[in-house]
Design a protein around this motif. Structure first.
Motif, mmCIF file in Angstrom:
data_model
loop_
_atom_site.group_PDB
_atom_site.id
_atom_site.type_symbol
_atom_site.label_atom_id
_atom_site.label_comp_id
_atom_site.label_asym_id
_atom_site.label_seq_id
_atom_site.Cartn_x
_atom_site.Cartn_y
_atom_site.Cartn_z
ATOM 1 N N THR A 120 -14.643 0.909 11.503
ATOM 2 C CA THR A 120 -15.666 -0.325 11.737
ATOM 3 C C THR A 120 -16.659 -0.445 10.548
ATOM 4 O OG1 THR A 120 -17.730 -0.602 13.118
ATOM 5 C CG2 THR A 120 -17.517 1.549 12.380
ATOM 6 N N ASN A 121 -17.213 -1.527 10.400
ATOM 7 C CA ASN A 121 -18.039 -1.697 9.154
ATOM 8 C C ASN A 121 -19.612 -1.743 9.551
ATOM 9 O OD1 ASN A 121 -18.292 -4.187 10.208
ATOM 10 N ND2 ASN A 121 -16.569 -5.070 8.867
ATOM 11 N N VAL A 122 -20.349 -2.228 8.687
ATOM 12 C CA VAL A 122 -21.812 -2.153 8.739
ATOM 13 C C VAL A 122 -22.178 -3.660 9.659
ATOM 14 C CG1 VAL A 122 -23.919 -2.436 7.859
ATOM 15 C CG2 VAL A 122 -22.468 -0.818 6.875
ATOM 16 N N TRP A 123 -21.421 -4.628 8.913
ATOM 17 C CA TRP A 123 -21.693 -5.899 9.761
ATOM 18 C C TRP A 123 -21.380 -6.122 11.076
ATOM 19 C CZ3 TRP A 123 -24.755 -8.869 7.344
ATOM 20 C CH2 TRP A 123 -24.930 -8.807 5.866
ATOM 21 N N LEU A 124 -20.300 -5.449 11.639
ATOM 22 C CA LEU A 124 -20.091 -5.172 13.413
ATOM 23 C C LEU A 124 -21.152 -4.500 13.854
ATOM 24 C CD1 LEU A 124 -18.220 -5.988 15.392
ATOM 25 C CD2 LEU A 124 -17.063 -3.875 15.001
ATOM 26 N N SER A 125 -21.645 -3.520 13.280
ATOM 27 C CA SER A 125 -22.829 -2.609 14.165
ATOM 28 C C SER A 125 -23.852 -3.637 14.012
ATOM 29 C CB SER A 125 -23.235 -1.539 13.110
ATOM 30 O OG SER A 125 -21.908 -0.663 13.144
ATOM 31 N N LYS A 126 -24.451 -4.377 12.992
ATOM 32 C CA LYS A 126 -25.402 -5.298 12.911
ATOM 33 C C LYS A 126 -25.203 -6.295 14.105
ATOM 34 C CE LYS A 126 -26.982 -4.436 8.376
ATOM 35 N NZ LYS A 126 -26.994 -5.066 7.012
ATOM 36 N N LEU A 127 -23.991 -6.952 14.173
ATOM 37 C CA LEU A 127 -23.759 -7.934 15.187
ATOM 38 C C LEU A 127 -23.924 -7.541 16.589
ATOM 39 C CD1 LEU A 127 -22.686 -10.837 15.748
ATOM 40 C CD2 LEU A 127 -20.259 -9.811 15.648
ATOM 41 N N ILE A 128 -23.390 -6.251 16.734
ATOM 42 C CA ILE A 128 -23.424 -5.888 18.161
ATOM 43 C C ILE A 128 -25.052 -5.506 18.331
ATOM 44 C CG2 ILE A 128 -23.094 -3.644 19.423
ATOM 45 C CD1 ILE A 128 -20.349 -3.553 18.077
ATOM 46 N N VAL B 225 -33.433 1.228 17.092
ATOM 47 C CA VAL B 225 -32.531 1.704 18.232
ATOM 48 C C VAL B 225 -31.530 0.753 18.449
ATOM 49 C CG1 VAL B 225 -32.613 1.823 20.828
ATOM 50 C CG2 VAL B 225 -34.760 2.629 19.357
ATOM 51 N N SER B 226 -31.734 -0.388 18.257
ATOM 52 C CA SER B 226 -30.346 -1.608 18.293
ATOM 53 C C SER B 226 -29.409 -1.308 17.305
ATOM 54 C CB SER B 226 -30.973 -3.037 18.242
ATOM 55 O OG SER B 226 -31.689 -3.235 19.331
ATOM 56 N N MET B 227 -29.737 -0.901 16.223
ATOM 57 C CA MET B 227 -28.739 -0.528 14.949
ATOM 58 C C MET B 227 -27.813 0.675 15.220
ATOM 59 S SD MET B 227 -28.406 -2.763 12.720
ATOM 60 C CE MET B 227 -27.686 -1.965 11.467
ATOM 61 N N VAL B 228 -28.789 1.614 16.027
ATOM 62 C CA VAL B 228 -28.123 3.085 16.279
ATOM 63 C C VAL B 228 -27.118 2.534 17.398
ATOM 64 C CG1 VAL B 228 -28.451 5.303 17.315
ATOM 65 C CG2 VAL B 228 -30.053 4.279 15.378
ATOM 66 N N PHE B 229 -27.575 1.690 18.340
ATOM 67 C CA PHE B 229 -26.503 1.676 19.472
ATOM 68 C C PHE B 229 -25.316 0.904 18.979
ATOM 69 C CE2 PHE B 229 -25.014 -1.574 22.560
ATOM 70 C CZ PHE B 229 -24.667 -0.890 23.542
ATOM 71 N N GLY B 230 -25.483 -0.199 18.102
ATOM 72 C CA GLY B 230 -24.495 -0.987 17.351
ATOM 73 C C GLY B 230 -23.406 0.032 16.719
ATOM 74 N N GLU B 231 -23.878 0.938 15.985
ATOM 75 C CA GLU B 231 -23.139 2.011 15.221
ATOM 76 C C GLU B 231 -22.261 2.857 16.129
ATOM 77 O OE1 GLU B 231 -23.655 5.331 11.997
ATOM 78 O OE2 GLU B 231 -25.010 3.832 11.978
ATOM 79 N N TYR B 232 -23.008 3.315 17.280
ATOM 80 C CA TYR B 232 -22.399 4.025 18.243
ATOM 81 C C TYR B 232 -21.299 3.586 18.773
ATOM 82 C CZ TYR B 232 -25.603 8.022 17.356
ATOM 83 O OH TYR B 232 -26.331 8.862 16.503
ATOM 84 N N PHE B 233 -21.682 2.037 19.309
ATOM 85 C CA PHE B 233 -20.821 1.502 20.111
ATOM 86 C C PHE B 233 -19.635 0.789 19.359
ATOM 87 C CE2 PHE B 233 -19.401 -2.637 22.373
ATOM 88 C CZ PHE B 233 -19.323 -1.866 23.680
#
Length: 165
Positions: A66-74, A49-57
């Motif tokens: 955007t990139n994958v690392w930013l989504s993981k950081l979020i 759920v957090s990864m999906v939120f990070g990707e959408y945000f």
């Protein structure tokens, strides 16, 4: 689902699945289930759920740049913030979740009102609902259907949490 409602009515004890498994199979399977739930199942669900939120945000803020690392950081920041709120106290996280629920209902009401406004004005098109166009471009790969069912089942994961209290 209704199975949890029936189990909750038949065995009115707090503890959810632990109590049901304990009554049916004994203490070792119920302990193993609880151990797996605490250390595997719930953290895995939270990370998805957090990864999906990070990707959408990240797409909301940066668009497609955007990139994958930013989504993981979020996602990691979100988990840390929610963890801090839970450490501070249950009342704080309860208020936060109440505000989030009201915001979600507000967004749903806004979407419904926009749709009704378009229908009233007569600007809407209903040709997409006619038979020849209904399934045009739909996937025919069985993997896609499996993934769609997985997301549907994932949305039902919280029903078991109703019987924990």
């Amino acid at each position: 689902t209704l199975a949890y409602a029936e189990l909750g009515a038949m065995i009115p004890q707090s503890g959810g699945e632990f109590v049901y498994i304990n009554k049916a199979y004994g203490s070792l399977p119920s302990f193993l289930f609880s151990f797996c739930t605490v250390f595997l199942i719930k953290p895995a669900a939270m990370s998805v759920v957090s990864m999906v939120f990070g990707e959408y945000f990240s797409h909301l803020v940066l668009g497609h740049a955007t990139n994958v690392w930013l989504s993981k950081l979020i996602a990691a920041i979100l988990i840390a913030i929610l963890g801090i709120f839970n450490i501070v106290g249950v009342k704080v996280i309860t208020k936060l979740l109440s505000v989030a629920s009201v915001l979600k209902l507000g967004v749903v009401a806004l979407l419904i009102s926009c749709g009704v406004t378009v229908l009233i004005k007569g600007d809407g098109q209903i040709t997409n609902f006619h038979a020849p166009y209904s399934f045009e471009g739909s996937a025919t790969n069985p993997e896609d259907y499996g993934l769609a069912f997985y997301y549907c089942l994932f949305s039902f994961q919280a029903w078991n949490s109703l019987n924990y209290m």
